[in-house]
Write a protein that holds these residues in place. Sequence first.
Motif, PDB file in Angstrom:
ATOM      1  N   MET A  49       0.829  -1.206   0.000  1.00 11.90           N
ATOM      2  CA  MET A  49       0.000   0.000   0.000  1.00 11.90           C
ATOM      3  C   MET A  49       0.865   1.258   0.000  1.00 11.90           C
ATOM      4  O   MET A  49       0.557   2.238  -0.674  1.00 11.90           O
ATOM      5  CB  MET A  49      -0.943   0.010   1.202  1.00 11.90           C
ATOM      6  CG  MET A  49      -2.012  -1.057   1.144  1.00 11.90           C
ATOM      7  SD  MET A  49      -3.080  -0.912  -0.299  1.00 11.90           S
ATOM      8  CE  MET A  49      -3.902   0.611   0.053  1.00 11.90           C
ATOM      9  N   GLU A  50       1.961   1.221   0.753  1.00 13.31           N
ATOM     10  CA  GLU A  50       2.857   2.365   0.798  1.00 13.31           C
ATOM     11  C   GLU A  50       3.473   2.606  -0.579  1.00 13.31           C
ATOM     12  O   GLU A  50       3.542   3.741  -1.050  1.00 13.31           O
ATOM     13  CB  GLU A  50       3.954   2.125   1.838  1.00 13.31           C
ATOM     14  CG  GLU A  50       4.781   3.353   2.145  1.00 13.31           C
ATOM     15  CD  GLU A  50       5.744   3.106   3.294  1.00 13.31           C
ATOM     16  OE1 GLU A  50       6.924   3.456   3.131  1.00 13.31           O
ATOM     17  OE2 GLU A  50       5.314   2.569   4.328  1.00 13.31           O
ATOM     18  N   GLU A  51       3.899   1.531  -1.252  1.00 11.72           N
ATOM     19  CA  GLU A  51       4.467   1.647  -2.591  1.00 11.72           C
ATOM     20  C   GLU A  51       3.434   2.173  -3.582  1.00 11.72           C
ATOM     21  O   GLU A  51       3.721   3.044  -4.403  1.00 11.72           O
ATOM     22  CB  GLU A  51       5.004   0.296  -3.055  1.00 11.72           C
ATOM     23  CG  GLU A  51       6.248  -0.163  -2.321  1.00 11.72           C
ATOM     24  CD  GLU A  51       6.649  -1.595  -2.664  1.00 11.72           C
ATOM     25  OE1 GLU A  51       6.157  -2.143  -3.675  1.00 11.72           O
ATOM     26  OE2 GLU A  51       7.464  -2.164  -1.911  1.00 11.72           O
ATOM     27  N   ALA A  52       2.199   1.635  -3.489  1.00 13.65           N
ATOM     28  CA  ALA A  52       1.133   2.085  -4.395  1.00 13.65           C
ATOM     29  C   ALA A  52       0.807   3.551  -4.155  1.00 13.65           C
ATOM     30  O   ALA A  52       0.597   4.320  -5.099  1.00 13.65           O
ATOM     31  CB  ALA A  52      -0.113   1.222  -4.212  1.00 13.65           C
ATOM     32  N   SER A  53       0.799   3.960  -2.905  1.00 14.94           N
ATOM     33  CA  SER A  53       0.507   5.353  -2.565  1.00 14.94           C
ATOM     34  C   SER A  53       1.611   6.275  -3.092  1.00 14.94           C
ATOM     35  O   SER A  53       1.338   7.326  -3.671  1.00 14.94           O
ATOM     36  CB  SER A  53       0.369   5.509  -1.056  1.00 14.94           C
ATOM     37  OG  SER A  53       0.137   6.847  -0.706  1.00 14.94           O
ATOM     38  N   ALA A  54       2.860   5.856  -2.919  1.00 11.22           N
ATOM     39  CA  ALA A  54       3.984   6.653  -3.410  1.00 11.22           C
ATOM     40  C   ALA A  54       3.936   6.752  -4.936  1.00 11.22           C
ATOM     41  O   ALA A  54       4.175   7.824  -5.513  1.00 11.22           O
ATOM     42  CB  ALA A  54       5.303   6.034  -2.959  1.00 11.22           C
ATOM     43  N   LEU A  97       0.343  11.348  -9.997  1.00 10.17           N
ATOM     44  CA  LEU A  97      -0.814  12.248  -9.930  1.00 10.17           C
ATOM     45  C   LEU A  97      -0.582  13.506  -9.112  1.00 10.17           C
ATOM     46  O   LEU A  97      -1.350  14.440  -9.203  1.00 10.17           O
ATOM     47  CB  LEU A  97      -2.026  11.494  -9.324  1.00 10.17           C
ATOM     48  CG  LEU A  97      -2.453  10.213 -10.043  1.00 10.17           C
ATOM     49  CD1 LEU A  97      -3.525   9.509  -9.261  1.00 10.17           C
ATOM     50  CD2 LEU A  97      -2.936  10.545 -11.459  1.00 10.17           C
ATOM     51  N   GLY A  98       0.460  13.492  -8.303  1.00  9.01           N
ATOM     52  CA  GLY A  98       0.706  14.623  -7.428  1.00  9.01           C
ATOM     53  C   GLY A  98      -0.123  14.498  -6.162  1.00  9.01           C
ATOM     54  O   GLY A  98      -0.945  13.601  -6.026  1.00  9.01           O
ATOM     55  N   ASP A  99       0.081  15.422  -5.266  1.00  9.24           N
ATOM     56  CA  ASP A  99      -0.696  15.408  -4.029  1.00  9.24           C
ATOM     57  C   ASP A  99      -2.154  15.729  -4.333  1.00  9.24           C
ATOM     58  O   ASP A  99      -2.455  16.452  -5.274  1.00  9.24           O
ATOM     59  CB  ASP A  99      -0.143  16.431  -3.026  1.00  9.24           C
ATOM     60  CG  ASP A  99       1.158  15.954  -2.386  1.00  9.24           C
ATOM     61  OD1 ASP A  99       1.345  14.733  -2.286  1.00  9.24           O
ATOM     62  OD2 ASP A  99       1.969  16.810  -1.989  1.00  9.24           O
ATOM     63  N   ALA A 100      -3.020  15.248  -3.508  1.00  4.53           N
ATOM     64  CA  ALA A 100      -4.447  15.554  -3.666  1.00  4.53           C
ATOM     65  C   ALA A 100      -4.666  17.029  -3.371  1.00  4.53           C
ATOM     66  O   ALA A 100      -4.090  17.584  -2.429  1.00  4.53           O
ATOM     67  CB  ALA A 100      -5.261  14.696  -2.695  1.00  4.53           C
ATOM     68  N   PRO A 101      -5.482  17.685  -4.184  1.00  5.80           N
ATOM     69  CA  PRO A 101      -5.756  19.120  -3.953  1.00  5.80           C
ATOM     70  C   PRO A 101      -6.372  19.330  -2.572  1.00  5.80           C
ATOM     71  O   PRO A 101      -7.227  18.571  -2.156  1.00  5.80           O
ATOM     72  CB  PRO A 101      -6.756  19.486  -5.051  1.00  5.80           C
ATOM     73  CG  PRO A 101      -6.791  18.352  -5.994  1.00  5.80           C
ATOM     74  CD  PRO A 101      -6.214  17.163  -5.314  1.00  5.80           C
ATOM     75  N   GLY A 102      -5.905  20.346  -1.912  1.00 12.90           N
ATOM     76  CA  GLY A 102      -6.451  20.673  -0.606  1.00 12.90           C
ATOM     77  C   GLY A 102      -6.001  19.743   0.514  1.00 12.90           C
ATOM     78  O   GLY A 102      -6.491  19.830   1.619  1.00 12.90           O
TER      79      GLY A 102
END
Length: 89
Positions: A70-75, A81-86
């Motif tokens: 999950m950590e790898e997929a999130s990274a 995609l970049g960080d989520a807006p907000g």
Amino acid sequence: MPEHKRKVGDRGQVTIPKELRDRRGIKGGDEVEFVEVNNEIVIKPPTDEERLAEGYRKRAERSRELAEEMEEASAEATEHLGDAPGWSE
């Protein structure tokens, strides 16, 4: 389920049929428990603490593996995609 009949020896010994031993994982030298339930004698392998601990170790290892995945997929998602807006930490 087929019935298995055995004779009780002079010293009270009974051989557990091989088919049942194999199915329940009972090996020579293992201890079994005798429990009286509703006027019947039930023979069962005790909860083997080491087997139980091994199950918990495997589950913990799988949880660590999933957390790493999950950590790898999130990274990877953040990289593409970049960080989520907000989103703020």
